[in-house]
Design a protein around this motif. Structure first.
Motif, PDB file in Angstrom:
ATOM      1  N   ILE A 101       0.842  -1.198   0.000  1.00 12.11           N
ATOM      2  CA  ILE A 101       0.000   0.000   0.000  1.00 12.11           C
ATOM      3  C   ILE A 101       0.881   1.253   0.000  1.00 12.11           C
ATOM      4  O   ILE A 101       0.581   2.247  -0.661  1.00 12.11           O
ATOM      5  CB  ILE A 101      -0.947  -0.005   1.229  1.00 12.11           C
ATOM      6  CG1 ILE A 101      -1.669  -1.354   1.331  1.00 12.11           C
ATOM      7  CG2 ILE A 101      -1.933   1.148   1.153  1.00 12.11           C
ATOM      8  CD1 ILE A 101      -2.468  -1.734   0.111  1.00 12.11           C
ATOM      9  N   ILE A 102       1.994   1.173   0.710  1.00 12.22           N
ATOM     10  CA  ILE A 102       2.950   2.288   0.688  1.00 12.22           C
ATOM     11  C   ILE A 102       3.477   2.470  -0.738  1.00 12.22           C
ATOM     12  O   ILE A 102       3.568   3.595  -1.245  1.00 12.22           O
ATOM     13  CB  ILE A 102       4.102   2.034   1.696  1.00 12.22           C
ATOM     14  CG1 ILE A 102       3.561   2.113   3.127  1.00 12.22           C
ATOM     15  CG2 ILE A 102       5.247   3.017   1.479  1.00 12.22           C
ATOM     16  CD1 ILE A 102       4.546   1.697   4.199  1.00 12.22           C
ATOM     17  N   HIS A 133      -4.523  -2.852   7.744  1.00  8.61           N
ATOM     18  CA  HIS A 133      -3.242  -2.488   8.348  1.00  8.61           C
ATOM     19  C   HIS A 133      -3.387  -1.189   9.157  1.00  8.61           C
ATOM     20  O   HIS A 133      -4.402  -0.504   9.061  1.00  8.61           O
ATOM     21  CB  HIS A 133      -2.126  -2.401   7.300  1.00  8.61           C
ATOM     22  CG  HIS A 133      -2.238  -1.242   6.361  1.00  8.61           C
ATOM     23  ND1 HIS A 133      -2.575  -1.374   5.044  1.00  8.61           N
ATOM     24  CD2 HIS A 133      -2.061   0.086   6.565  1.00  8.61           C
ATOM     25  CE1 HIS A 133      -2.597  -0.182   4.475  1.00  8.61           C
ATOM     26  NE2 HIS A 133      -2.284   0.723   5.379  1.00  8.61           N
ATOM     27  N   GLY A 134      -2.382  -0.900   9.960  1.00 13.72           N
ATOM     28  CA  GLY A 134      -2.403   0.325  10.759  1.00 13.72           C
ATOM     29  C   GLY A 134      -3.585   0.379  11.710  1.00 13.72           C
ATOM     30  O   GLY A 134      -4.101   1.443  12.023  1.00 13.72           O
ATOM     31  N   ASN A 135      -4.002  -0.788  12.204  1.00 12.34           N
ATOM     32  CA  ASN A 135      -5.242  -0.867  12.982  1.00 12.34           C
ATOM     33  C   ASN A 135      -4.997  -0.788  14.489  1.00 12.34           C
ATOM     34  O   ASN A 135      -4.041  -1.358  15.005  1.00 12.34           O
ATOM     35  CB  ASN A 135      -5.959  -2.181  12.652  1.00 12.34           C
ATOM     36  CG  ASN A 135      -7.213  -2.365  13.481  1.00 12.34           C
ATOM     37  OD1 ASN A 135      -7.222  -3.140  14.432  1.00 12.34           O
ATOM     38  ND2 ASN A 135      -8.247  -1.627  13.150  1.00 12.34           N
ATOM     39  N   VAL A 136      -5.893  -0.075  15.155  1.00 11.47           N
ATOM     40  CA  VAL A 136      -5.874   0.037  16.609  1.00 11.47           C
ATOM     41  C   VAL A 136      -7.290  -0.197  17.124  1.00 11.47           C
ATOM     42  O   VAL A 136      -8.243   0.355  16.578  1.00 11.47           O
ATOM     43  CB  VAL A 136      -5.413   1.447  17.064  1.00 11.47           C
ATOM     44  CG1 VAL A 136      -5.721   1.663  18.536  1.00 11.47           C
ATOM     45  CG2 VAL A 136      -3.930   1.624  16.821  1.00 11.47           C
ATOM     46  N   LEU A 193      -3.968   4.501   7.025  1.00  2.88           N
ATOM     47  CA  LEU A 193      -3.261   4.147   5.791  1.00  2.88           C
ATOM     48  C   LEU A 193      -1.752   4.318   5.964  1.00  2.88           C
ATOM     49  O   LEU A 193      -1.306   5.273   6.615  1.00  2.88           O
ATOM     50  CB  LEU A 193      -3.698   5.084   4.661  1.00  2.88           C
ATOM     51  CG  LEU A 193      -4.737   4.617   3.647  1.00  2.88           C
ATOM     52  CD1 LEU A 193      -4.903   5.670   2.568  1.00  2.88           C
ATOM     53  CD2 LEU A 193      -4.398   3.273   3.055  1.00  2.88           C
ATOM     54  N   TYR A 194      -1.012   3.412   5.357  1.00  6.67           N
ATOM     55  CA  TYR A 194       0.464   3.478   5.275  1.00  6.67           C
ATOM     56  C   TYR A 194       1.149   3.274   6.627  1.00  6.67           C
ATOM     57  O   TYR A 194       2.328   3.582   6.772  1.00  6.67           O
ATOM     58  CB  TYR A 194       0.940   4.824   4.691  1.00  6.67           C
ATOM     59  CG  TYR A 194       0.234   5.271   3.442  1.00  6.67           C
ATOM     60  CD1 TYR A 194       0.110   4.418   2.349  1.00  6.67           C
ATOM     61  CD2 TYR A 194      -0.298   6.554   3.347  1.00  6.67           C
ATOM     62  CE1 TYR A 194      -0.540   4.839   1.198  1.00  6.67           C
ATOM     63  CE2 TYR A 194      -0.945   6.973   2.198  1.00  6.67           C
ATOM     64  CZ  TYR A 194      -1.067   6.108   1.125  1.00  6.67           C
ATOM     65  OH  TYR A 194      -1.707   6.527  -0.007  1.00  6.67           O
ATOM     66  N   VAL A 195       0.422   2.785   7.627  1.00  8.98           N
ATOM     67  CA  VAL A 195       1.016   2.633   8.960  1.00  8.98           C
ATOM     68  C   VAL A 195       1.102   1.152   9.324  1.00  8.98           C
ATOM     69  O   VAL A 195       0.151   0.397   9.132  1.00  8.98           O
ATOM     70  CB  VAL A 195       0.181   3.414  10.006  1.00  8.98           C
ATOM     71  CG1 VAL A 195       0.629   3.062  11.416  1.00  8.98           C
ATOM     72  CG2 VAL A 195       0.317   4.915   9.757  1.00  8.98           C
ATOM     73  N   ILE A 246       5.459   7.507  11.971  1.00 15.54           N
ATOM     74  CA  ILE A 246       5.547   6.210  11.273  1.00 15.54           C
ATOM     75  C   ILE A 246       5.388   6.416   9.762  1.00 15.54           C
ATOM     76  O   ILE A 246       6.102   5.810   8.961  1.00 15.54           O
ATOM     77  CB  ILE A 246       4.498   5.223  11.818  1.00 15.54           C
ATOM     78  CG1 ILE A 246       4.783   4.908  13.295  1.00 15.54           C
ATOM     79  CG2 ILE A 246       4.495   3.930  10.999  1.00 15.54           C
ATOM     80  CD1 ILE A 246       3.710   4.103  13.980  1.00 15.54           C
ATOM     81  N   ARG A 247       4.488   7.310   9.374  1.00 18.84           N
ATOM     82  CA  ARG A 247       4.306   7.579   7.943  1.00 18.84           C
ATOM     83  C   ARG A 247       5.550   8.246   7.346  1.00 18.84           C
ATOM     84  O   ARG A 247       5.956   7.930   6.216  1.00 18.84           O
ATOM     85  CB  ARG A 247       3.092   8.496   7.737  1.00 18.84           C
ATOM     86  CG  ARG A 247       1.786   7.733   7.821  1.00 18.84           C
ATOM     87  CD  ARG A 247       0.599   8.657   7.659  1.00 18.84           C
ATOM     88  NE  ARG A 247      -0.641   7.900   7.632  1.00 18.84           N
ATOM     89  CZ  ARG A 247      -1.835   8.421   7.864  1.00 18.84           C
ATOM     90  NH1 ARG A 247      -1.953   9.710   8.131  1.00 18.84           N
ATOM     91  NH2 ARG A 247      -2.913   7.660   7.820  1.00 18.84           N
ATOM     92  N   GLU A 248       6.139   9.132   8.107  1.00 17.44           N
ATOM     93  CA  GLU A 248       7.330   9.829   7.630  1.00 17.44           C
ATOM     94  C   GLU A 248       8.461   8.835   7.374  1.00 17.44           C
ATOM     95  O   GLU A 248       9.173   8.916   6.378  1.00 17.44           O
ATOM     96  CB  GLU A 248       7.753  10.855   8.678  1.00 17.44           C
ATOM     97  CG  GLU A 248       8.350  12.106   8.107  1.00 17.44           C
ATOM     98  CD  GLU A 248       8.483  13.191   9.175  1.00 17.44           C
ATOM     99  OE1 GLU A 248       8.193  14.345   8.860  1.00 17.44           O
ATOM    100  OE2 GLU A 248       8.863  12.857  10.321  1.00 17.44           O
ATOM    101  N   ARG A 249       8.582   7.871   8.305  1.00 17.08           N
ATOM    102  CA  ARG A 249       9.596   6.827   8.162  1.00 17.08           C
ATOM    103  C   ARG A 249       9.364   6.008   6.888  1.00 17.08           C
ATOM    104  O   ARG A 249      10.297   5.517   6.269  1.00 17.08           O
ATOM    105  CB  ARG A 249       9.547   5.895   9.386  1.00 17.08           C
ATOM    106  CG  ARG A 249      10.830   5.873  10.188  1.00 17.08           C
ATOM    107  CD  ARG A 249      10.715   4.849  11.303  1.00 17.08           C
ATOM    108  NE  ARG A 249      10.091   5.381  12.494  1.00 17.08           N
ATOM    109  CZ  ARG A 249       9.381   4.663  13.370  1.00 17.08           C
ATOM    110  NH1 ARG A 249       9.200   3.372  13.182  1.00 17.08           N
ATOM    111  NH2 ARG A 249       8.874   5.218  14.429  1.00 17.08           N
ATOM    112  N   ALA A 250       8.086   5.830   6.505  1.00 20.02           N
ATOM    113  CA  ALA A 250       7.744   5.073   5.292  1.00 20.02           C
ATOM    114  C   ALA A 250       7.898   5.924   4.038  1.00 20.02           C
ATOM    115  O   ALA A 250       7.712   5.434   2.930  1.00 20.02           O
ATOM    116  CB  ALA A 250       6.306   4.551   5.392  1.00 20.02           C
TER     117      ALA A 250
END
Lengths: 66, 370
Positions: free
Chosen positions: A7-8, B334-337, B291-293, B364-368
């Motif tokens: 997705i990324i 994904h990225g679920n809490v 998203l993306y996490v 976390i998004r910045e790291r990705a």
């Protein structure tokens, strides 16, 4: 690729295709089957479906709408 | 760490209720004997167990002879479901269940053979048309009272009415004590450690008029016997249930308002899927996905900051499979809490969580690279 790498990859690549063009990601991660359509819904893009690559890995196809 | 951990995972296991703790300590010295024996200590154990049964029946509004104990909530689910199926049908005639049931149900239905999965909508609510098209040879139907991951309440009474003669097992593990029991069940399961009782105590209700047969080897398969349980723990579970039912209007409305606040604030973060029915839901629980996490990174970072939360993301669970519940709903997996509040969770704790969350997601998004 593990979640959410496919997705990324989609998110990073969206800008590199023109509006109306197709974008695809190959992923054997089982979450991708659910997360590519969810990504398309959340980002306002069109999910077109899944096909198999020659090596059998699923490929998920989307159309850029915006 | 500056602050003690804020526990926001009561849907996995609620801390022991003060009423349970008090009862447990008082009963520990007296419930040791085998309640089937005729001697004095045996009679005392029997009396304590029957007191627990009576208290649970009273708190839930059912008959005392409809209450049996099981060694866990999952065990109660499986004994209930397989017992209904076995009393009605040969093995091989399918058990039907919603696509968002707990694994205890899906495992039991698969073990029985040829399970049928019924679809849900985007909130995770059962599609009643799927119940209308149930095959008449269905051995049993399993439906949760409320979803354990997203909180959505299920239309149990409607499903029961449509299912007609197909017996219904309700998995009420996520809701027991927090909301009244739904109508229409033949058997119903609950789990004490999810309402503030000790772990290792399940409750299986079997309607007195329901047909049920013990699915496991038993001397008298028609007897609705208890599984052997720790009697002091059963009594403590009953005390906790009484207390939780007595305080649920007050605590439930406080939790409901806090969850409304969380849903609104989290929805302001970019690219988030806030999942489940915003209104027809359990009072204490909410789930959202970013998203993306990476879910594992999210849980680990929140833990480091002093917040204990659960996640249904594939990378955060040992099976590496995404949550079947989120997948069935079409929600982002994904990225679920999942946050679930306790009876003592304060608005200040919730605000602190809401203050740190956007930064954690952003990092976390910045790291990705996004």
């Amino acid at each position: 690729m593990l979640c959410p790498a496919p997705i990324i990859a989609l998110g990073r690549s969206l800008g590199s295709v023109a509006i109306g063009d197709l974008l695809a990601v190959a992923a054997d991660d089982p979450a991708a089957r659910h997360d590519v359509p969810a990504w398309a819904r959340m980002r306002g893009q069109e999910y077109l479906g899944e096909r198999a690559a020659e090596d059998g890995v699923p490929v998920y196809v989307v159309r850029r709408l915006s | 760490m500056a602050n003690a951990a804020v526990y926001l995972d009561t849907a996995s296991s609620e801390p022991l209720h003060p009423a349970a703790r008090e009862t447990l300590l008082a009963a520990l010295d007296h419930g040791y004997a085998d309640p089937r024996r005729l001697h004095g200590p045996g009679r005392t154990a029997r009396l304590l167990l029957d007191n627990a049964r009576e208290a649970i029946a009273g708190a839930l509004g059912v008959r005392r002879d409809e209450v049996t104990f099981a060694s866990s909530g999952s065990r109660a689910v499986q004994r209930g479901l397989l017992g209904l199926a076995g009393a009605r049908a040969e093995r091989g005639r399918p058990i039907a269940h919603s696509a968002v049931e707990h694994q205890a149900v899906t495992d039991a239905a698969a073990w029985w053979g040829a399970p049928r999965e019924l679809g849900v909508d985007a909130y995770g609510r059962l599609d009643l048309d799927a119940v209308r098209s149930l095959a008449p040879d269905t051995a049993a139907l399993a439906l949760q009272s409320a979803n354990h991951e997203v909180g959505t309440l299920q239309p149990v009474a409607e499903a029961a009415e449509i299912a007609g003669g197909v017996p219904l097992l309700v998995d009420a593990c996520a809701s027991m004590g927090r909301v009244p029991l739904p109508h229409g069940w033949d058997a119903l399961a609950g789990s004490a450690h999810k309402w503030g009782g000790p772990s290792g105590i399940g409750v299986l209700l079997i309607r007195h008029r329901a047909r049920w047969i013990d699915p496991f080897p038993a001397g008298d398969p028609f007897a609705r016997t208890d599984e052997p349980v720790d009697i002091a723990a059963a009594l403590a579970a009953a005390a906790a249930l009484q207390a939780v039912v007595a305080e649920r209007d007050q605590i439930g409305s406080r939790q409901r308002a806090l969850i409304d606040r969380i849903r609104a604030r989290v929805a302001d973060i970019a690219d988030v899927d806030v999942v489940g029915d915003p209104v027809e839901r359990l009072p204490h629980l909410v789930t959202f996905s970013f998203l993306y996490v990476d879910g594992e990174a999210l849980v680990t970072e929140l833990d480091r900051l002093g917040f204990a939360v659960a996640s249904g993301s594939a990378c955060a669970v040992d099976t590496r499979e995404p949550s079947r519940v989120l997948a069935a709903m079409g929600a982002l997996t994904h990225g679920n809490v999942r946050l679930s509040l306790g009876r003592e969770t304060t608005p200040a704790e919730v605000e602190r969580f809401l203050d740190v969350l956007p930064g954690v997601v952003h990092t976390i998004r910045e790291r990705a690279g996004l």
